[in-house]
Scaffold this active site. Structure first.
Site, PDB file in Angstrom:
ATOM      1  N   ASP A  77      13.823  23.074  43.660  1.00 55.76           N
ATOM      2  CA  ASP A  77      12.698  22.198  44.005  1.00 55.76           C
ATOM      3  C   ASP A  77      11.375  22.857  43.613  1.00 55.76           C
ATOM      4  OD1 ASP A  77      13.266  24.073  46.081  1.00 55.76           O
ATOM      5  OD2 ASP A  77      12.049  22.935  47.510  1.00 55.76           O
ATOM      6  N   GLU A 142      13.330  24.841  49.371  1.00 51.56           N
ATOM      7  CA  GLU A 142      12.617  26.090  49.642  1.00 51.56           C
ATOM      8  C   GLU A 142      11.139  25.822  49.834  1.00 51.56           C
ATOM      9  OE1 GLU A 142      10.635  29.929  49.238  1.00 51.56           O
ATOM     10  OE2 GLU A 142      10.310  28.188  47.996  1.00 51.56           O
TER      11      GLU A 142
HETATM   12 ZN    ZN Z   1       9.668  29.776  44.885  1.00 49.53          ZN
END
Ligand code: ZN
Length: 384
Positions: A77, A142
């Protein structure tokens, strides 16, 4: 991408990076990136397992059934591109300019992922019967809430007694030049969400009111003056920062009835969050103040002690740059906070972080090529 013969542009890591950036994987959307990675790993003998939690796509892949387990980890992501007018080119159409590849996720951290995959391919071709196991842990959560990503995968692995011995995260750890910094830990992050209760009143009749600003001021000053620790060999001193204070009803002759504030500790391994919380409460309780304090723990600090993994990483770096990397625990939090508590040695080695989360994010393509060889060298030193 425009390309010429014999240039790093032809390198398989750059081709894969280009393919990954084209996928608009704005957190927590993986946009098919993990399928691309899984197909590549499938071909070199990995068993790939999709581990979705909530709307988050995670991938666990492993080759081998014995220990030690060397795992490469990262996230597909990316943060949103931000103001498109400020991007010189489309953030999801990679463009090569002056040896730099521009695009969202170029540095954080699709280049790390691309370098890992190609390094795995090269290593396995040369060492099909390597020792131990190789693994890869990839999440698409994340940059966002980080609740259904690495944390959940590590929990699932622990529940079935699957241990990771060494983990290399491909987060952009480098500061000025490639691999000048390798992270061997991160500080803890603990936030306090405070409410101070008082009694609203007329500014001319303070004896009839109880001003929460006046109550909080000496506490704040003591919190600021406190030397929490002096840091230690690997961590800078713990820092306390107020990020928000609000009170006041917006009228010049009214003192407020309530104050709210928010503060954050970035703390060293001299503390755990319970000790830090207890110390803060003892400071509040030594003053006359009616307060409520809620806490949010983003992550405890972690540290990887010098050992086989840090030695392999330092050797691999030195072979390519000629310099010993600085071993650091600086920067914000990372998914290392979820991997380390399972007894795993974690380091972070990735490209230069100067442009991450900014417009016109980019990576030096030479660095991606070098990073690929560094990852391959770490595998050789640990498992060949
Ligand atoms: Zn990162």
């Amino acid at each position: 991408m425009a390309s010429s013969e014999d240039s790093p542009v032809q390198h398989p890591s750059i081709t894969l990076l280009d393919e990954l950036i084209r996928r608009r994987s704005v957190t927590p959307d993986d946009a098919g990136c993990q399928r691309v990675l899984a197909e590549r790993m499938d071909r070199i003998g990995f068993t790939c397992e999709s581990m979705p939690f909530g709307d988050v796509t995670n991938l666990w892949a492993r080759r081998g059934s014995t220990g030690p387990v060397l795992c490469f980890a990262g996230h597909t992501d990316v943060v949103p591109p931000g103001s498109l007018e400020e991007w010189r080119t489309d953030p999801f159409e990679p463009v090569l300019r002056d040896g730099l590849l521009f695009g969202r996720g170029a540095a954080d951290m699709k280049s790390g992922l691309a370098a890992m995959i190609v390094a795995l391919e090269q290593f396995i071709q040369a060492h099909p019967d390597h020792q131990g196991s190789l693994a890869m842990l990839v999440t698409s959560d994340e940059e966002g809430r980080a609740r259904d990503g690495t944390l959940k995968v590590v929990e699932a692995l622990q529940a079935r007694d699957e241990q990771i011995d060494w983990c290399v995260l491909g987060e952009p750890s480098s500061q000025e030049s490639l691999a000048d910094v390798v992270r061997i830990g991160r500080r803890g992050s603990l936030s306090g969400i405070l409410t101070v209760r008082g009694v609203q009143g007329h500014v001319a009749y303070p004896q009839l009111a109880d001003n929460p600003i006046a109550r909080f001021a000496p506490v704040l000053s003591e919190l600021h003056a406190t030397e929490w620790d002096q840091g230690n060999a690997y961590f800078p001193a713990t820092s306390f920062q107020v990020v928000d204070i609000r009170a006041g009803v917006g009228f010049p002759n009214v003192t407020p009835g309530e104050l709210s504030a928010r503060f954050n500790f970035r703390y060293s391994t001299e503390w755990d969050h319970q000790q830090l919380r207890a110390k803060v409460h003892s400071i509040f309780d030594s003053h006359e103040i009616d307060y409520e304090l809620n806490w949010h723990l983003s992550g405890e600090p972690f540290l990887t002690q010098p050992g086989a993994l840090t030695e392999a990483a330092c050797a691999a770096v030195k072979e390519h740059t000629g310099e010993e990397p600085e071993l650091s625990t600086g920067g914000g939090t990372s998914d290392g906070r979820f991997i380390s508590p399972a007894g795993t040695d974690v380091i972070e080695l990735g490209p230069v972080n100067a442009s991450i989360h900014k417009v016109n994010e980019h990576v030096r393509i030479d660095d991606v090529v070098k990073l690929t060889s560094m990852y391959r060298r770490i595998m050789e030193l640990l498992l060949a």
